[in-house]
Motif scaffolding. Structure first.
Motif, PDB file in Angstrom:
ATOM      1  N   PRO A  53       0.826  -1.217   0.000  1.00 29.83           N
ATOM      2  CA  PRO A  53       0.000   0.000   0.000  1.00 29.83           C
ATOM      3  C   PRO A  53       0.858   1.264   0.000  1.00 29.83           C
ATOM      4  O   PRO A  53       2.029   1.217   0.383  1.00 29.83           O
ATOM      5  CB  PRO A  53      -0.786  -0.124   1.308  1.00 29.83           C
ATOM      6  N   PRO A  54       0.292   2.395  -0.418  1.00 24.35           N
ATOM      7  CA  PRO A  54       1.061   3.644  -0.456  1.00 24.35           C
ATOM      8  C   PRO A  54       1.204   4.237   0.948  1.00 24.35           C
ATOM      9  O   PRO A  54       0.270   4.858   1.461  1.00 24.35           O
ATOM     10  CB  PRO A  54       0.231   4.544  -1.369  1.00 24.35           C
ATOM     11  N   ILE A  55       2.369   4.029   1.553  1.00 26.61           N
ATOM     12  CA  ILE A  55       2.582   4.419   2.943  1.00 26.61           C
ATOM     13  C   ILE A  55       3.756   5.388   3.047  1.00 26.61           C
ATOM     14  O   ILE A  55       4.839   5.140   2.502  1.00 26.61           O
ATOM     15  CB  ILE A  55       2.883   3.190   3.827  1.00 26.61           C
ATOM     16  N   LEU A  56       3.537   6.490   3.751  1.00 26.82           N
ATOM     17  CA  LEU A  56       4.636   7.371   4.126  1.00 26.82           C
ATOM     18  C   LEU A  56       4.685   7.458   5.653  1.00 26.82           C
ATOM     19  O   LEU A  56       3.730   7.095   6.342  1.00 26.82           O
ATOM     20  CB  LEU A  56       4.504   8.751   3.478  1.00 26.82           C
ATOM     21  N   ILE A  57       5.833   7.913   6.162  1.00 28.62           N
ATOM     22  CA  ILE A  57       6.035   7.937   7.609  1.00 28.62           C
ATOM     23  C   ILE A  57       6.544   9.304   8.046  1.00 28.62           C
ATOM     24  O   ILE A  57       7.434   9.888   7.414  1.00 28.62           O
ATOM     25  CB  ILE A  57       7.028   6.840   8.053  1.00 28.62           C
ATOM     26  N   GLU A 134      -2.782  13.586   0.321  1.00 26.42           N
ATOM     27  CA  GLU A 134      -3.781  13.419   1.367  1.00 26.42           C
ATOM     28  C   GLU A 134      -3.606  12.037   1.996  1.00 26.42           C
ATOM     29  O   GLU A 134      -3.511  11.036   1.287  1.00 26.42           O
ATOM     30  CB  GLU A 134      -5.188  13.549   0.784  1.00 26.42           C
ATOM     31  N   CYS A 135      -3.581  11.999   3.324  1.00 25.45           N
ATOM     32  CA  CYS A 135      -3.282  10.753   4.025  1.00 25.45           C
ATOM     33  C   CYS A 135      -4.279  10.480   5.138  1.00 25.45           C
ATOM     34  O   CYS A 135      -4.762  11.401   5.791  1.00 25.45           O
ATOM     35  CB  CYS A 135      -1.876  10.815   4.643  1.00 25.45           C
ATOM     36  N   VAL A 147       6.611   9.982  18.131  1.00 25.53           N
ATOM     37  CA  VAL A 147       5.508   9.214  17.565  1.00 25.53           C
ATOM     38  C   VAL A 147       5.793   9.039  16.076  1.00 25.53           C
ATOM     39  O   VAL A 147       6.044  10.016  15.360  1.00 25.53           O
ATOM     40  CB  VAL A 147       4.148   9.921  17.742  1.00 25.53           C
ATOM     41  N   LEU A 148       5.789   7.794  15.636  1.00 28.80           N
ATOM     42  CA  LEU A 148       5.912   7.514  14.211  1.00 28.80           C
ATOM     43  C   LEU A 148       4.509   7.372  13.638  1.00 28.80           C
ATOM     44  O   LEU A 148       3.721   6.541  14.094  1.00 28.80           O
ATOM     45  CB  LEU A 148       6.713   6.238  13.962  1.00 28.80           C
ATOM     46  N   VAL A 149       4.217   8.204  12.660  1.00 28.41           N
ATOM     47  CA  VAL A 149       2.904   8.212  12.030  1.00 28.41           C
ATOM     48  C   VAL A 149       3.011   7.536  10.672  1.00 28.41           C
ATOM     49  O   VAL A 149       3.709   8.026   9.788  1.00 28.41           O
ATOM     50  CB  VAL A 149       2.378   9.646  11.851  1.00 28.41           C
ATOM     51  N   LEU A 150       2.338   6.408  10.515  1.00 26.41           N
ATOM     52  CA  LEU A 150       2.243   5.759   9.217  1.00 26.41           C
ATOM     53  C   LEU A 150       0.961   6.217   8.561  1.00 26.41           C
ATOM     54  O   LEU A 150      -0.133   6.023   9.110  1.00 26.41           O
ATOM     55  CB  LEU A 150       2.240   4.232   9.351  1.00 26.41           C
TER      56      LEU A 150
END
Length: 209
Positions: A53-57, A134-135, A147-150
Motif C-alpha cells: 500500500p502507499p505508505i509514508l512515515i 492526502e493521508c 511518535v511515528l505516524v504511518l
C-alpha cells in the motif's frame, strides 16, 4: 571514530544521525485544528516507504516542554493529514510555518500560503505546493519521545507544470524540491543526473568465462 548509541545522549545521537543521513525531504504537514482552522508544520523526519500500500512515515517529537505538538494532537483526533512537498518558491513560508505559534494560529495564513480544500480528507493543503498528498492514519507507533505516524496516501495533487507533457513523469526542470542536510543547511535538487546500472550480463559472463 566510534559512537556507542546505547550510551550516547540524545543530542549527540540527533547530531550524528541528521548530519550523515541526508538529504532528508521536507514534509509541510497540514492538519485541521479543533477550532476548525488549518495547522501547518514542517517535518524533516519523513519519507515514503511503500507504494503498495502507499505508505509514508512522519516522525514527530514533542515540544521542549514535553507537550504534544499541534500536528500530532490533530492527527490523533482526526486520523487525517496532508503532506505538502516544498520547493524553493515555498522555502521561506515553510520556515514561517515552523515557528512556535500558539495553537489558535493558522500557519498557512500567517505564511501567506493560499489554502485549498482536500478531496478526501477534512484538511487543507497549500495551493501552490508542487505536490500534496492526502493521508489517513494507518497506525501510530508510540515511543516516549517520538511518535511515528504511518499514513496511507489516498489522494495526490500535482501541479501540472511539475509533470511532463504526457503527465506521467516528473519534469525535473520545474520540480526541484529542497531537502534538509544538517542544522540550518538545505540543498536544492537542481543538479540532477542520470545514473544507470550496468547490465548484469557484463559480470555474469566474466564469471562463466
Amino acid at each position: 571514530m566510534q559512537f556507542d548509541f546505547t550510551e550516547l545522549e540524545p543530542e549527540s545521537r540527533y547530531r550524528l544521525l541528521t548530519n550523515f543521513i541526508g538529504p532528508r525531504p521536507i514534509a509541510l504537514v497540514t492538519t485541521r485544528s479543533s477550532a476548525g482552522h488549518s495547522n501547518a508544520a514542517p517535518m524533516s523526519f519523513f519519507n515514503v516507504f511503500s507504494h503498495d500500500p502507499p505508505i509514508l512515515i512522519l516522525g514527530v517529537q514533542p515540544r521542549p516542554s514535553g507537550e504534544e505538538k499541534d500536528t500530532i494532537a490533530n492527527i490523533r483526533r482526526t486520523g487525517e493529514f496532508a503532506v505538502n512537498m516544498v520547493d524553493m518558491s515555498m522555502a521561506q513560508q515553510m520556515l514561517i510555518c515552523g515557528l512556535g505559534f500558539d495553537s489558535e494560529v493558522d500557519e498557512l495564513e500567517m505564511a501567506g500560503l493560499e489554502a485549498a480544500a482536500c478531496n478526501q480528507i477534512d484538511a487543507t493543503y497549500a495551493a501552490t505546493a508542487p505536490c500534496a498528498l492526502e493521508c489517513r492514519v494507518e497506525r501510530l507507533i508510540e515511543f516516549p519521545k517520538r511518535v511515528l505516524v504511518l499514513g496511507e496516501v489516498v489522494h495526490m495533487h500535482v501541479r501540472r507544470d511539475c509533470l511532463d507533457a504526457e503527465g506521467r513523469y516528473v519534469n525535473p526542470d520545474v520540480y526541484q524540491p529542497i531537502a534538509r542536510l544538517h542544522a540550518d543547511n538545505y540543498i536544492k535538487s537542481d543538479r540532477q543526473f542520470v545514473l544507470a546500472p550496468p547490465p548484469i550480463a557484463d559480470f555474469t559472463k566474466s564469471r562463466r568465462d
